[in-house]
Design a protein around this motif. Sequence first.
Motif, PDB file in Angstrom:
ATOM      1  N   PHE B 755       0.768  -1.115   0.033  1.00 36.29           N
ATOM      2  CA  PHE B 755      -0.037  -0.069  -0.071  1.00 36.29           C
ATOM      3  C   PHE B 755       0.869   1.494  -0.203  1.00 36.29           C
ATOM      4  CE2 PHE B 755      -2.972   3.001   2.297  1.00 36.29           C
ATOM      5  CZ  PHE B 755      -3.844   2.987   1.453  1.00 36.29           C
ATOM      6  N   MET B 756       0.399   2.199  -0.818  1.00 40.14           N
ATOM      7  CA  MET B 756       1.107   3.453  -0.929  1.00 40.14           C
ATOM      8  C   MET B 756       2.468   3.274  -1.565  1.00 40.14           C
ATOM      9  SD  MET B 756      -0.789   5.859  -0.261  1.00 40.14           S
ATOM     10  CE  MET B 756      -0.936   7.217   0.584  1.00 40.14           C
ATOM     11  N   ARG B 757       2.696   2.240  -2.371  1.00 39.42           N
ATOM     12  CA  ARG B 757       3.649   2.145  -3.285  1.00 39.42           C
ATOM     13  C   ARG B 757       3.435   2.631  -4.673  1.00 39.42           C
ATOM     14  NH1 ARG B 757       4.985   0.803   1.404  1.00 39.42           N
ATOM     15  NH2 ARG B 757       6.705  -0.763   2.002  1.00 39.42           N
ATOM     16  N   PHE B 758       4.350   2.839  -5.673  1.00 38.94           N
ATOM     17  CA  PHE B 758       4.081   2.892  -6.981  1.00 38.94           C
ATOM     18  C   PHE B 758       5.099   2.311  -7.842  1.00 38.94           C
ATOM     19  CE2 PHE B 758       6.806   6.210  -8.391  1.00 38.94           C
ATOM     20  CZ  PHE B 758       6.988   6.891  -7.201  1.00 38.94           C
ATOM     21  N   ARG B 759       4.591   1.913  -8.997  1.00 38.24           N
ATOM     22  CA  ARG B 759       5.680   1.108  -9.852  1.00 38.24           C
ATOM     23  C   ARG B 759       5.687   1.862 -11.320  1.00 38.24           C
ATOM     24  NH1 ARG B 759       7.164  -0.266  -5.663  1.00 38.24           N
ATOM     25  NH2 ARG B 759       6.972  -2.438  -4.579  1.00 38.24           N
ATOM     26  N   GLU B 760       6.635   1.771 -11.831  1.00 41.06           N
ATOM     27  CA  GLU B 760       6.744   2.087 -13.331  1.00 41.06           C
ATOM     28  C   GLU B 760       6.696   0.861 -14.084  1.00 41.06           C
ATOM     29  OE1 GLU B 760       6.791   5.366 -14.134  1.00 41.06           O
ATOM     30  OE2 GLU B 760       7.612   6.225 -12.192  1.00 41.06           O
ATOM     31  N   THR B 761       5.528   0.738 -15.101  1.00 40.92           N
ATOM     32  CA  THR B 761       5.607  -0.358 -15.997  1.00 40.92           C
ATOM     33  C   THR B 761       5.209  -0.015 -17.252  1.00 40.92           C
ATOM     34  OG1 THR B 761       4.609  -2.607 -16.004  1.00 40.92           O
ATOM     35  CG2 THR B 761       3.315  -0.835 -15.340  1.00 40.92           C
ATOM     36  N   VAL B 762       4.924  -1.147 -18.072  1.00 45.37           N
ATOM     37  CA  VAL B 762       4.591  -1.127 -19.578  1.00 45.37           C
ATOM     38  C   VAL B 762       3.449  -2.034 -19.656  1.00 45.37           C
ATOM     39  CG1 VAL B 762       4.908  -1.295 -21.865  1.00 45.37           C
ATOM     40  CG2 VAL B 762       6.769  -0.640 -20.593  1.00 45.37           C
ATOM     41  N   LEU B 763       2.348  -1.568 -19.849  1.00 48.73           N
ATOM     42  CA  LEU B 763       1.256  -2.135 -20.020  1.00 48.73           C
ATOM     43  C   LEU B 763       0.943  -3.201 -21.009  1.00 48.73           C
ATOM     44  CD1 LEU B 763      -1.600   0.478 -19.172  1.00 48.73           C
ATOM     45  CD2 LEU B 763      -0.439  -0.744 -17.534  1.00 48.73           C
ATOM     46  N   GLY B 764       0.082  -4.183 -20.872  1.00 47.71           N
ATOM     47  CA  GLY B 764      -0.063  -5.189 -21.795  1.00 47.71           C
ATOM     48  C   GLY B 764      -0.307  -4.685 -23.565  1.00 47.71           C
ATOM     49  N   ASN B 765      -0.987  -3.256 -23.567  1.00 50.62           N
ATOM     50  CA  ASN B 765      -0.926  -2.827 -24.602  1.00 50.62           C
ATOM     51  C   ASN B 765       0.112  -1.955 -25.313  1.00 50.62           C
ATOM     52  OD1 ASN B 765      -1.171  -0.419 -23.445  1.00 50.62           O
ATOM     53  ND2 ASN B 765      -3.296  -0.148 -23.616  1.00 50.62           N
ATOM     54  N   PRO B 768       3.402   3.037 -21.709  1.00 53.72           N
ATOM     55  CA  PRO B 768       4.095   3.149 -20.319  1.00 53.72           C
ATOM     56  C   PRO B 768       3.051   3.638 -19.376  1.00 53.72           C
ATOM     57  CG  PRO B 768       5.163   4.112 -22.014  1.00 53.72           C
ATOM     58  CD  PRO B 768       3.875   3.873 -22.665  1.00 53.72           C
ATOM     59  N   ALA B 769       3.320   2.994 -18.109  1.00 50.74           N
ATOM     60  CA  ALA B 769       2.152   3.521 -17.233  1.00 50.74           C
ATOM     61  C   ALA B 769       3.112   3.647 -15.737  1.00 50.74           C
ATOM     62  CB  ALA B 769       1.076   2.624 -17.098  1.00 50.74           C
ATOM     63  N   ARG B 770       2.399   4.344 -14.830  1.00 49.73           N
ATOM     64  CA  ARG B 770       2.773   4.344 -13.336  1.00 49.73           C
ATOM     65  C   ARG B 770       1.636   4.096 -12.607  1.00 49.73           C
ATOM     66  NH1 ARG B 770       4.241   9.931 -12.588  1.00 49.73           N
ATOM     67  NH2 ARG B 770       6.357   9.355 -13.050  1.00 49.73           N
ATOM     68  N   VAL B 771       1.763   2.823 -11.800  1.00 54.29           N
ATOM     69  CA  VAL B 771       0.750   2.371 -11.321  1.00 54.29           C
ATOM     70  C   VAL B 771       0.966   2.628  -9.702  1.00 54.29           C
ATOM     71  CG1 VAL B 771      -0.798   0.138 -10.794  1.00 54.29           C
ATOM     72  CG2 VAL B 771       0.475   0.576 -13.061  1.00 54.29           C
ATOM     73  N   ALA B 772      -0.100   2.958  -9.006  1.00 48.16           N
ATOM     74  CA  ALA B 772       0.050   3.243  -7.447  1.00 48.16           C
ATOM     75  C   ALA B 772      -0.923   2.653  -6.897  1.00 48.16           C
ATOM     76  CB  ALA B 772       0.138   4.906  -7.392  1.00 48.16           C
ATOM     77  N   ARG B 773      -0.457   2.062  -5.476  1.00 49.21           N
ATOM     78  CA  ARG B 773      -1.726   1.589  -4.782  1.00 49.21           C
ATOM     79  C   ARG B 773      -2.045   2.414  -3.636  1.00 49.21           C
ATOM     80  NH1 ARG B 773      -1.193  -3.653  -1.365  1.00 49.21           N
ATOM     81  NH2 ARG B 773      -3.418  -2.493  -0.701  1.00 49.21           N
ATOM     82  N   VAL B 774      -2.996   3.324  -4.262  1.00 44.13           N
ATOM     83  CA  VAL B 774      -3.721   4.190  -3.271  1.00 44.13           C
ATOM     84  C   VAL B 774      -5.205   3.948  -3.185  1.00 44.13           C
ATOM     85  CG1 VAL B 774      -1.922   5.994  -3.821  1.00 44.13           C
ATOM     86  CG2 VAL B 774      -3.978   6.094  -5.129  1.00 44.13           C
ATOM     87  N   SER B 775      -5.889   4.354  -2.152  1.00 44.41           N
ATOM     88  CA  SER B 775      -7.260   4.048  -2.134  1.00 44.41           C
ATOM     89  C   SER B 775      -8.127   5.220  -1.368  1.00 44.41           C
ATOM     90  CB  SER B 775      -7.481   2.938  -1.344  1.00 44.41           C
ATOM     91  OG  SER B 775      -8.908   2.390  -0.958  1.00 44.41           O
ATOM     92  N   PHE B 776      -9.285   5.481  -2.163  1.00 43.11           N
ATOM     93  CA  PHE B 776      -9.922   6.807  -1.620  1.00 43.11           C
ATOM     94  C   PHE B 776     -11.440   5.981  -1.159  1.00 43.11           C
ATOM     95  CE2 PHE B 776     -12.149  10.977  -2.319  1.00 43.11           C
ATOM     96  CZ  PHE B 776     -11.747  11.464  -0.786  1.00 43.11           C
ATOM     97  N   SER B 777     -11.401   4.627  -1.119  1.00 42.89           N
ATOM     98  CA  SER B 777     -12.790   4.057  -0.599  1.00 42.89           C
ATOM     99  C   SER B 777     -12.420   3.027   0.312  1.00 42.89           C
ATOM    100  CB  SER B 777     -13.040   3.145  -1.935  1.00 42.89           C
ATOM    101  OG  SER B 777     -11.825   2.531  -2.244  1.00 42.89           O
TER     102      SER B 777
END
Lengths: 89, 967
Positions: B755-765, B768-777
Amino acid sequence: MLLIRCPWCGDRDEVEFRYGGQADVAYPTDPHELDDAEWGNFLFVRANPMGALTERWVHTAGCRRWFSVVRDTATNEMTPDIPRRRESR
Amino acid sequence: MMSSSNPNRLNASVRSGRIDRTRVVNCTVDGTTVQGRPGDTLASALLASGTIEVGSSVHRGRPRGILTADCTEPNALVQRLDGCPEPMLAATEIELYEGLEARTLSGVGWLSGERDTARYDKKFVHSDVVVVGAGPAGMAASLAAARSGARVILIDQHRELGGMLLDGQSHISGHPATEWVGRAARELAENQNVRVLTRSAVLGCYDHNYLLVAERRTDHLPTSSGAATRQRLWHVRTGQLVLATGAHERPLVFADNDRPGVMLASAVRSYLNRHAVLPGRNAVVFTTSDSAYTTALDLLSSGARVPAIVDTRPDPPARLVEQARAAGAQVYPGAAVVATEGAPRISAVRIRGLDTGGALNGSPVDVSCDLLAVCGGWNPAVQLFAQSGGTVRWDPVVAGFVPLNTGGRSTRVVGAARGTYDLAGCLAQGFAAGAEAATVAGFRIAPPPVPQVDGDRPGARPRPVWAVPDESRPPEACTDHFVDLQRDATVADIHAATETGMRSVQHVKRYTTISTGVEQGKNSGVNAIGVLAETLAANSPGEVGTTTFRPPYTPVPIALFAGRTHGSLYDPVRTTPMHSRHEQAGAVFEDVGQWKRPRYYPRSGEDMHSAVLRECAAARTGVAIQDVSTLGRIEVVGSDAPTFLDRVYTNGFANLPVGRARYGMMCGADGMVLDDGVSMRLAEDRYLMSTTTGGAAKVLDWLEEWLQTEWPELDVYCTSVTEQWAAVAVVGPDSRTVVGRLAPDLDVSAESFGFMRFRETVLGNGTPARVARVSFSGELAFEINVAGWYGRALWDAAMAAGADLDITPYGTETMHVLRAEKGFVIVGQDTDGTVTPLDLGMDWAVSRRKDFIGKRSLSRPEMLREDRKQLVGLLPVDTDTLLPEGAHLVEPDASRRPPVPMLGHVTSSYHSAALGRTFALGLVSRGQERVGEVLRSPVDGSDIEVEITTPVLYDPEGVRRDGPAQG
């Protein structure tokens, strides 16, 4: 609609700017050294003269730079802020 | 020879007029056809047809007639019926056109209720010299300035240039003045640096020579004449301003001075010379100054009789008296008209002597007439001068308020506007001011020589009379001495005001309503001041002073100010890259700032309530997706970025490791919550800050202010990158599966992607993307950020990846419910600028270790009060009752009679699918102590019982954050 001279962009209409209130109200070096009355004065008390007031503006819809001008609050005549007043400190 | 439809039209051999006699224009007034000629106004056409009477007065129903020939008209107000109906237009200002339909009004018009389909637009222009008014002084100023090469704009209300020169018989350089006007107009038209705006009124004169000008472009044309812009609002900034606004003639105040057939002397002259219309055949002239003698002579030379010229002055200039007598008029010096008769049009006046003290004397003389031309003196049109910051003074010689200074650094006043009424003087002042203004603007030029003018002599001093005494009644009973005709206000009304103790002209204006009609005091104002001065025994009207001159100078449709800024063009619309997908999904949008955000996505038959319950359930039990591209994003870069963020956030950011994200809250110096959001540390010297959707611009301004004005030594740069990114939140127990499919290279397990980490990655399509584990719910959730132009591809990929899991798009309404169930505040909804982080129970986000903006304020006595309002959860005792947001909360046993002490109010309120009931958040005094108490919320006359709880109502242990155990 005031015509305000941004030192960086020149004369522009007032709608491009945001007002920043009285100039030279410095943020205290250590706010925690101030007693409640002094801190209250810093937060809430500003000069309100009829006549010359050195005030801050920011060119929000332009270069985003802050600057000070002297405005006559009775006539809205604006002149560049000149450093002379700093000597009287 | 007068035509049958225009019995009062003068033969061209008597007066040519500035009308086109070869054509007829038909219009309808009160259902009756009225014929006129091109060049007529509605008023001149009515007069030509023999009609002087218009609608009766507003309060007293007294018959009224056309009084003026200009924008000071108080009586002849009409409703235009053709096209888009428009109320309260002065018939003296309406140019006649074929098909015009009007109805006379008794002081009240109406709005049509129809949509105005006419087009209005705006122009923004700069100029070196603006000249307002195209009479002799204004034309002279324009000529002089234009010859210098300066950019000049000449603005006049009328269709033709020339002003008063068109009303008279003056000569310039031995030729009729109208020839001079024609030559000057041609010269100006041919000069490429000159713009001439006719049919244009300067509405307002603002700081630093900013003018608003209303140009009427098609109002003189038949309504069906095409799609051209009806009116245009010009925003003009000028270096230099020359005001040649002229003067308005005052009426005179005496018993029954409102009878149809009483008309300003200058208006009579204007109708004679400009429109070739004879408003009456047997005219008495009543004057306080020289100018009305010219009217008398013009009447006589048009074939009218002038049985009497009544002059308040005991010794009018001998040459005028001789001229008048030679032409056949009898002059009554030192006299006044004291009464009128007529049924309703004037048929006779009574004349009596007026001694030097202002009292009536001598025996009355009754004179029959069908027209009474009155001149109470002249008011320089100082409205624009005063609006621009100028001061006026009373000038006893010209008997009017004149500018105190006529030659400011950038504003000059010339001609009648400063009390100069001779033609030679007007021309000389105009030439001089035009040349000066151009020279100051950087176009050096000398004023041209003033041409020879004949028949023009300086006037003798006027003798103003503010109210002619009544023959029998004292002033306080002068209920038929009208000061403001449109408002039916009289000398008696002014006395009533002073009887109540009022002394200020501002109070008397509001008490009597004098000068509050469409003429805004141009006709009535100075007479009212004069009567007030006499009532108060002041030495002069100058001692009383004027009311404030405010824009607009003349009435103007609100539609002109709106221009095209209405409907879809009211405000810029911002949409995200996925917007078309939301539209295809049938989203209902809401405005958040300028953004269009999906509020909810109704399926067939669903209302908002059921759609939101469904979307919430998906997020809590399956997987749901929201477009969060609108969140503000600011990159904060530089070696001092960690120090800077430590100062602006209440919690620490210098110690945030690279690759992690942290929720932050910022306060104003007063300690009140300003904004919040999650920031990621991208590198040692680089953070990506997120802000609320509506707060992005404000936060960037805030950061810049501190960096530039307090801490310029910090090496930090802030850049708005909101629109560079598109982002989705994938939320719910199944979100890990969906994100795992979307980003096959990313290990999304709870162990390696905390939780509250983020990663740089390349999506299957391939994106390039930055994915973060954040939650407002409170649920397991991922935020996927991609470059803006991949936003729609990201949305499509996520929808495809979750299709078998019934991935559900959700909107802001569901987002609000989910976050409220967890007690997460929305800045600006649950806070209002009076709420500190401590009031929200967010002590955990307030650093004790370091200083930050606003920290000192948190220990001010006011902040330490025990009765401060604090964030709480609110559970209506009846689980189906929804509290309205904004509802107040009071003690259960509080009196029902005001004032009832208010303990707090509801800030957010929803139905919860997860809780199976309604719930709310609110701010309540001593709220944290009150948990378990039941308060009362009075709503629409009944009471809702509400239990106070802690704000976190769902999953208080936080076990759902990491999702279901894998395996």
